[in-house]
Design a protein around this motif. Structure first.
Motif, PDB file in Angstrom:
ATOM      1  N   ILE A 162      32.254  89.194  14.306  1.00 27.43           N
ATOM      2  CA  ILE A 162      31.935  89.288  15.564  1.00 27.43           C
ATOM      3  C   ILE A 162      30.508  89.527  15.739  1.00 27.43           C
ATOM      4  O   ILE A 162      29.893  88.921  16.458  1.00 27.43           O
ATOM      5  N   ASP A 163      30.111  90.360  15.025  1.00 21.03           N
ATOM      6  CA  ASP A 163      29.057  90.857  14.756  1.00 21.03           C
ATOM      7  C   ASP A 163      27.687  89.817  14.524  1.00 21.03           C
ATOM      8  O   ASP A 163      26.466  89.836  14.350  1.00 21.03           O
ATOM      9  N   ILE A 164      28.603  88.660  13.632  1.00 22.29           N
ATOM     10  CA  ILE A 164      27.629  87.666  13.374  1.00 22.29           C
ATOM     11  C   ILE A 164      27.517  86.364  14.166  1.00 22.29           C
ATOM     12  O   ILE A 164      26.479  86.081  14.675  1.00 22.29           O
ATOM     13  N   PHE A 165      28.337  86.108  14.865  1.00 23.35           N
ATOM     14  CA  PHE A 165      28.616  85.253  16.011  1.00 23.35           C
ATOM     15  C   PHE A 165      27.876  85.712  17.502  1.00 23.35           C
ATOM     16  O   PHE A 165      27.047  85.108  18.256  1.00 23.35           O
ATOM     17  N   MET A 166      28.015  87.065  17.971  1.00 23.67           N
ATOM     18  CA  MET A 166      27.392  87.506  19.118  1.00 23.67           C
ATOM     19  C   MET A 166      26.146  87.344  19.103  1.00 23.67           C
ATOM     20  O   MET A 166      25.230  86.955  20.055  1.00 23.67           O
ATOM     21  N   PRO A 167      25.212  87.596  17.956  1.00 26.24           N
ATOM     22  CA  PRO A 167      23.646  87.616  18.033  1.00 26.24           C
ATOM     23  C   PRO A 167      23.306  86.024  18.322  1.00 26.24           C
ATOM     24  O   PRO A 167      22.294  85.738  18.843  1.00 26.24           O
ATOM     25  N   ILE A 168      24.088  85.132  17.614  1.00 26.54           N
ATOM     26  CA  ILE A 168      23.905  83.888  17.914  1.00 26.54           C
ATOM     27  C   ILE A 168      23.879  83.330  19.049  1.00 26.54           C
ATOM     28  O   ILE A 168      23.117  82.597  19.810  1.00 26.54           O
ATOM     29  N   LEU A 169      25.015  83.800  19.617  1.00 26.24           N
ATOM     30  CA  LEU A 169      25.415  83.148  21.298  1.00 26.24           C
ATOM     31  C   LEU A 169      24.308  83.738  22.136  1.00 26.24           C
ATOM     32  O   LEU A 169      23.670  83.020  23.188  1.00 26.24           O
ATOM     33  N   VAL A 189      18.788  86.768  13.912  1.00 21.23           N
ATOM     34  CA  VAL A 189      18.122  85.280  14.505  1.00 21.23           C
ATOM     35  C   VAL A 189      17.495  85.358  15.864  1.00 21.23           C
ATOM     36  O   VAL A 189      17.924  86.202  16.613  1.00 21.23           O
ATOM     37  N   SER A 190      16.370  84.679  16.100  1.00 23.23           N
ATOM     38  CA  SER A 190      15.625  84.752  17.279  1.00 23.23           C
ATOM     39  C   SER A 190      15.510  83.538  18.056  1.00 23.23           C
ATOM     40  O   SER A 190      16.298  82.658  17.447  1.00 23.23           O
ATOM     41  N   TYR A 196      29.967  81.590   6.291  1.00 23.20           N
ATOM     42  CA  TYR A 196      28.440  81.371   6.016  1.00 23.20           C
ATOM     43  C   TYR A 196      28.267  80.069   6.275  1.00 23.20           C
ATOM     44  O   TYR A 196      27.125  79.767   6.742  1.00 23.20           O
ATOM     45  N   LEU A 197      29.020  79.087   6.181  1.00 21.20           N
ATOM     46  CA  LEU A 197      28.788  77.482   6.159  1.00 21.20           C
ATOM     47  C   LEU A 197      28.718  77.385   7.869  1.00 21.20           C
ATOM     48  O   LEU A 197      27.898  76.436   8.024  1.00 21.20           O
ATOM     49  N   MET A 198      29.449  78.236   8.414  1.00 16.99           N
ATOM     50  CA  MET A 198      29.435  77.903   9.807  1.00 16.99           C
ATOM     51  C   MET A 198      27.930  78.190  10.357  1.00 16.99           C
ATOM     52  O   MET A 198      27.341  77.702  11.286  1.00 16.99           O
ATOM     53  N   ALA A 199      27.498  79.813   9.976  1.00 16.84           N
ATOM     54  CA  ALA A 199      26.348  80.194  10.487  1.00 16.84           C
ATOM     55  C   ALA A 199      25.072  80.187   9.621  1.00 16.84           C
ATOM     56  O   ALA A 199      23.781  80.633   9.952  1.00 16.84           O
ATOM     57  N   ARG A 200      25.115  79.435   8.437  1.00 21.19           N
ATOM     58  CA  ARG A 200      23.842  79.611   7.806  1.00 21.19           C
ATOM     59  C   ARG A 200      22.710  78.689   8.467  1.00 21.19           C
ATOM     60  O   ARG A 200      21.358  78.981   8.000  1.00 21.19           O
ATOM     61  N   ALA A 201      23.038  77.739   9.273  1.00 20.43           N
ATOM     62  CA  ALA A 201      21.617  77.250  10.073  1.00 20.43           C
ATOM     63  C   ALA A 201      21.079  78.188  10.859  1.00 20.43           C
ATOM     64  O   ALA A 201      19.832  77.829  11.190  1.00 20.43           O
ATOM     65  N   PHE A 202      21.334  79.175  10.919  1.00 19.00           N
ATOM     66  CA  PHE A 202      20.800  80.215  12.190  1.00 19.00           C
ATOM     67  C   PHE A 202      20.253  81.459  11.292  1.00 19.00           C
ATOM     68  O   PHE A 202      19.749  82.320  11.693  1.00 19.00           O
ATOM     69  N   ILE A 203      20.162  81.304  10.015  1.00 17.93           N
ATOM     70  CA  ILE A 203      19.604  82.269   9.117  1.00 17.93           C
ATOM     71  C   ILE A 203      17.986  82.445   9.070  1.00 17.93           C
ATOM     72  O   ILE A 203      17.550  81.094   9.174  1.00 17.93           O
ATOM     73  N   PRO A 204      17.385  83.318   9.638  1.00 22.40           N
ATOM     74  CA  PRO A 204      16.053  83.117   9.841  1.00 22.40           C
ATOM     75  C   PRO A 204      15.082  82.834   8.818  1.00 22.40           C
ATOM     76  O   PRO A 204      15.583  83.066   7.332  1.00 22.40           O
ATOM     77  N   PHE A 205      14.184  81.876   8.889  1.00 21.21           N
ATOM     78  CA  PHE A 205      13.513  81.400   7.614  1.00 21.21           C
ATOM     79  C   PHE A 205      12.904  82.581   6.468  1.00 21.21           C
ATOM     80  O   PHE A 205      12.544  82.235   5.432  1.00 21.21           O
ATOM     81  N   GLU A 206      12.680  83.613   7.193  1.00 17.15           N
ATOM     82  CA  GLU A 206      11.749  84.754   6.394  1.00 17.15           C
ATOM     83  C   GLU A 206      12.868  85.438   5.400  1.00 17.15           C
ATOM     84  O   GLU A 206      12.600  86.076   4.576  1.00 17.15           O
ATOM     85  N   HIS A 207      14.122  85.015   5.532  1.00 19.73           N
ATOM     86  CA  HIS A 207      15.117  85.506   4.594  1.00 19.73           C
ATOM     87  C   HIS A 207      15.373  84.403   3.652  1.00 19.73           C
ATOM     88  O   HIS A 207      15.600  83.400   3.721  1.00 19.73           O
TER      89      HIS A 207
END
Length: 883
Positions: A372-379, A337-338, A298-309
């Motif tokens: 993996i399903d967390i990192f792939m959409p970010i990439l 994430v978009s 979560y700490l790694m990916a939290r910057a990429f959480i969309p703002f509407e959430h």
């Protein structure tokens, strides 16, 4: 003092009752003057000397700076006093805590996109009066260092309070301390932990000393070694009931250490690289099955959480209770994430995330599988974002980022903005997109390779290829004279390296075309090797299939089907390189040998494809021009003067054998003489002795015979008999077949298998007597044999050929037998006379004797007819050729 004097003066004035109006006026004016002066003094004092009305109209009179106290010093002094009296802070916390919250909201957290801002949501906690007063004040922009100093002062004050539960909004304060545990500044993180430790949480107090060691310089690795959290270890120091609440605190602390700058150089034990490895190796011991890595991810990916959430934590109501924050559910929002969210994230944070991800995947191992399903959409979103701005970074070629250090060891990992990125000022607005693309391709490769056998990536196929469309189109032009391989080409290579990934590669035929186009004359060694590796892995289905050339072992696979579909392009690209190399007149290097090996297996696929098929070559002109050019270049490498190894000649012969059936008649006929020469001697040596090479040569001659009459096929049949191998003895010839065939060549009559039986009676035959050239050269080669029976049989056959050429010198087709003797046999005989082997030398002397004897009256100097006078059949002791 002035106020006291004025009061005493008023009392005296009231006592004396003066009726004189003039005196009353004087007293009134004096009183007004004293009051005015007193007010000026008070204003000067309250303004710290900035109000200088007391000095009259002289504006040059200023208060010395040494007599003034600046705001920062005054702030530090006041909070220093508050630190010394924690009991007062506890009593006045309703006044102090809102000031701290206002400082964080208005000053410290300058960006609303900061993940901590979204978690804390301090805007709801700022009192209305402070909010109004801060809105009226002019906003003063402070630097990061000044803000950190103020934050440290506040934290010192709260760390001195022994019972933080008595403070105003103490649960919210605990959440703030918890957030600052991941601060890159170790001192701030240490103070935040001290504040949190004051709460004496049952899940934190027993491990206070170990956690404090994590924040001390040089003690982190020892602390991690002593903190055994493995559930399977008997020395585990963490109680089971404490794990759920302890792991998030530990994750925050360690994540902050990942983002902190190192205390030494790259070789130092406290360098960022060493810390990163130590921390991730420690986290790898956590139980992924119990979701203990969830908070770190979560700490790694939290910057990429969309703002509407919503990611706000209700610290004010629930404190640090983990049940109040569904971390896995919140992290799952990252899947949506978009490109818009990626565009709002600072470039340094994006690069930091990509750098951390590579270590996380390699160190955490299979523990990263669940995410993996967390990192792939970010990439994928990053690739889409970089693709939109690709035009802005065209001058910085993808993969050629030598001017940009995208692997900076001090790179920020998404916590705070960093100025440590080694990025030239001239390209900060351009090359960042190329760097992001390159790192995204590397992370794709890493995930694909590590989880290819266990994870199905097909769900990301369409989106990935759509994002890479522009880069794939630009790939062939980006590798021209490039010394380094583009990251995209490495990605394609990795996709071809595993059977489970090849279907993903097959979904985009343009990717295969781009990879094949990289095999160009202008491509450098590294690029060509990688491109050839893609072809090799497709042919072997990711290295699973055997690299065998045998036709009966070739099994249709997805990879081989891909190669077959684009065979025309691949052969054309490789032909241009081979033709260029053939002009250099040098032996092949390792890369050229690898090209031949791959082309050999590719040609096996062509051999299996019917000639009528339009799959391989749908353009007849391309077929003839390309293959004619390729075969002509390959023949030059067969020359013994090249000194190529047997392996190279075998590959070349296999390629030629597979292509001969698709050549034009003219081109196939040109291969007859080079193939025939392979069966003869080379200078004063036997030439090629490898049975495999000789059999491949005969196989090629057999395919060339398709373009000739049946007589040529009889010659090929005789050659096969002369090279028949014994099935009972490996590597030995079957003399029961070889010797009868050789003896037939020594017969003067036109029996089957004799020299005359191979000559065509058709006067219009364009081949003529030259079809016996391979048989003639093979007999000359057999003179070097150590087997006496074989060499004597060959000598007898050659004597018969010389006799036939002299007695029956008529033209067969377009040539005569004597012409074959003159142009093909006599040059070999002259070189054979130089042999140092006495037996071989004797054979060639005797052949020369027979030629001079039978052509004694011939005017052609090649026959050496003038030497016939040295022959003495009546006196062998005086015969020149016998002595």
């Amino acid at each position: 003092v002035l106020s006291t004097e004025v009061s005493s003066f008023d009392k005296e004035a009231n006592i004396s009752d003066v009726d004189n109006s003039q005196e009353n006026k004087i007293i009134s004016d004096y009183r007004a003057a004293v009051h005015f002066h007193a007010n000026l003094c008070i204003q000067w004092e309250l303004s710290n000397g900035s109000n200088i009305d007391i000095f009259g109209s002289n504006q040059h009179v200023l208060m010395p700076k040494c007599r003034c106290t600046d705001d920062w010093t005054l702030f530090e002094l006041v909070l220093g006093v508050m630190e010394a009296v924690p009991e007062v802070v506890a009593k006045k916390s309703k006044n102090i805590v809102p000031l701290f919250i206002g400082f964080l909201h208005f000053d410290y957290f300058t960006s609303s996109e900061d993940p901590d801002v979204r978690e804390l949501c301090l805007s709801d906690q700022v009192p209305a009066d402070i909010h109004c007063s801060r809105q009226e004040q002019s906003k003063q922009v402070l630097g990061r260092k000044s803000l950190n100093k103020k934050l440290i002062c506040f934290l010192k004050v709260f760390a001195a309070v022994s019972g933080p539960q008595q403070l105003y909004k103490h649960k919210l304060l605990a959440g703030i301390y918890f957030a600052f545990l991941s601060n890159p500044d170790p001192f701030i993180a240490q103070l935040a932990f001290d504040c949190l430790a004051r709460y004496k949480f049952v899940y934190l107090s027993p491990y206070k000393e170990q956690l404090q060691k994590l924040l001390r310089k040089g003690e982190m690795k020892d602390a991690l070694l002593g903190l055994d959290l493995s559930t399977e270890s008997p020395s585990c120091v963490l109680e089971v009931q404490h794990r759920d609440q302890f792991i998030p605190v530990l994750s925050r602390l360690l994540f902050g250490r990942l983002a902190s700058k190192g205390g030494g150089g790259k070789s130092s034990k406290d360098s960022p690289k060493q810390k990163r490895r130590a921390i991730l190796s420690f986290l790898a011991k956590l139980s992924s099955s119990d979701n203990e890595l969830d908070y770190f991810i979560y700490l790694m990916a939290r910057a990429f959480i969309p703002f509407e959430h919503r990611v706000k934590r209700d610290y004010l109501d629930h404190g640090l209770e983990p049940a109040s924050f569904p971390v896995k559910q919140v992290t799952g929002f990252v899947k949506r994430v978009s490109v818009k969210e990626i565009a709002n994230i600072p470039y340094q944070k994006t690069i930091g995330f990509l750098n951390l991800l590579t270590d996380a995947v390699s160190q955490l191992g299979f523990g990263i599988y669940e995410y993996i399903d967390i990192f792939m959409p970010i990439l994928l979103s990053m690739c889409e974002y970089a693709a939109i701005h690709r035009a802005e970074s065209d001058r910085f070629a993808d993969g050629d980022l030598s001017s940009v250090n995208v692997n900076n060891e001090n790179e920020d990992l998404g916590i705070e903005e960093s100025d440590d990125l080694d990025l030239p000022d001239s390209c900060k607005n351009h090359c960042n997109f190329g760097a992001i693309r390159s790192l995204c391709y590397q992370r794709f490769s890493q995930l694909f390779l590590q989880f290819a056998s266990s994870y199905n990536f097909n769900e990301y196929c369409d989106r990935m290829w759509a994002a890479l469309e522009g880069a794939i189109e630009n790939l062939p032009s980006s590798v021209v004279n490039a010394t380094q391989c583009p990251s995209l080409l490495r990605l394609l290579n990795d996709l071809s390296s595993h059977p489970s990934l090849i279907p993903l590669l097959a979904a985009n035929p343009l990717a295969i075309v781009a990879a094949f186009k990289c095999i160009e004359v202008t491509s450098q060694l590294a690029v060509v090797e990688l491109s050839l590796g893609i072809v090799d892995q497709l042919l072997t289905e990711g290295g699973v299939m055997d690299r065998s050339h045998a036709h009966d072992e070739i099994i249709p696979t997805i990879g081989r089907t891909l190669v077959t579909k684009h065979m025309h392009l691949l052969v054309t690209q490789m032909s241009s390189r081979i033709c260029t190399r053939s002009l250099r007149q040098t032996s092949m290097g390792s890369l050229a040998k690898k090209e031949l090996s791959i082309l050999c297996r590719v040609s096996d696929l062509i051999e299996q494809t019917p000639i009528e098929s339009k799959t391989v070559f749908n353009d007849e002109t391309l077929k003839e021009e390309t293959l004619d050019m390729l075969c002509g270049a390959l023949v030059s490498f067969l020359s013994p003067e090249r000194f190529e190894k047997d392996e190279v000649r075998i590959n070349i012969l296999r390629i030629l054998n597979n292509f001969i059936g698709r050549l034009s008649k003219i081109s196939a006929t040109k291969l007859f003489v080079p193939f025939s020469k392979l069966l003869g001697p080379f200078k004063s040596s036997a030439g090629i002795v490898s049975p495999e090479i000789r059999l491949l040569t005969i196989s090629g001659l057999e395919k060339i015979s398709v373009f000739a009459d049946s007589t040529f096929r009889q010659v090929v049949s005789a050659l096969k008999c002369l090279h028949a191998l014994d099935s009972r003895h490996v590597g030995e010839y079957n003399f029961e077949v070889v010797l009868p065939t050789l003896n037939k060549l020594g017969i003067h009559d036109a029996e089957e298998g004799s020299w005359e039986s191979f000559l065509s009676s058709n006067p219009c035959d364009e081949w003529g007597p030259r079809i016996i050239l391979p048989l003639l050269l093979h007999c000359l080669h057999s003179l070097y044999s150590t087997d006496g029976v074989l060499s004597r049989g060959a000598f007898k056959a050659l004597k018969t050929f010389v006799f036939i050429a002299s007695k029956d010198d008529k033209t067969y087709g377009t040539q005569s037998i004597s012409r074959i003797l003159e142009t093909s046999m006599m040059p070999v005989v002259r070189l054979g006379l130089l042999s140092k082997n006495d037996a071989v030398h004797r054979f060639f002397v005797q052949i020369l004797c027979e030629v001079s004897r039978n052509f004694a009256t011939s005017p052609i100097p090649s026959y050496c007819g003038d030497l016939s006078i040295l022959i003495r059949d009546d006196d062998t002791e005086q015969d020149f050729f016998l002595n």
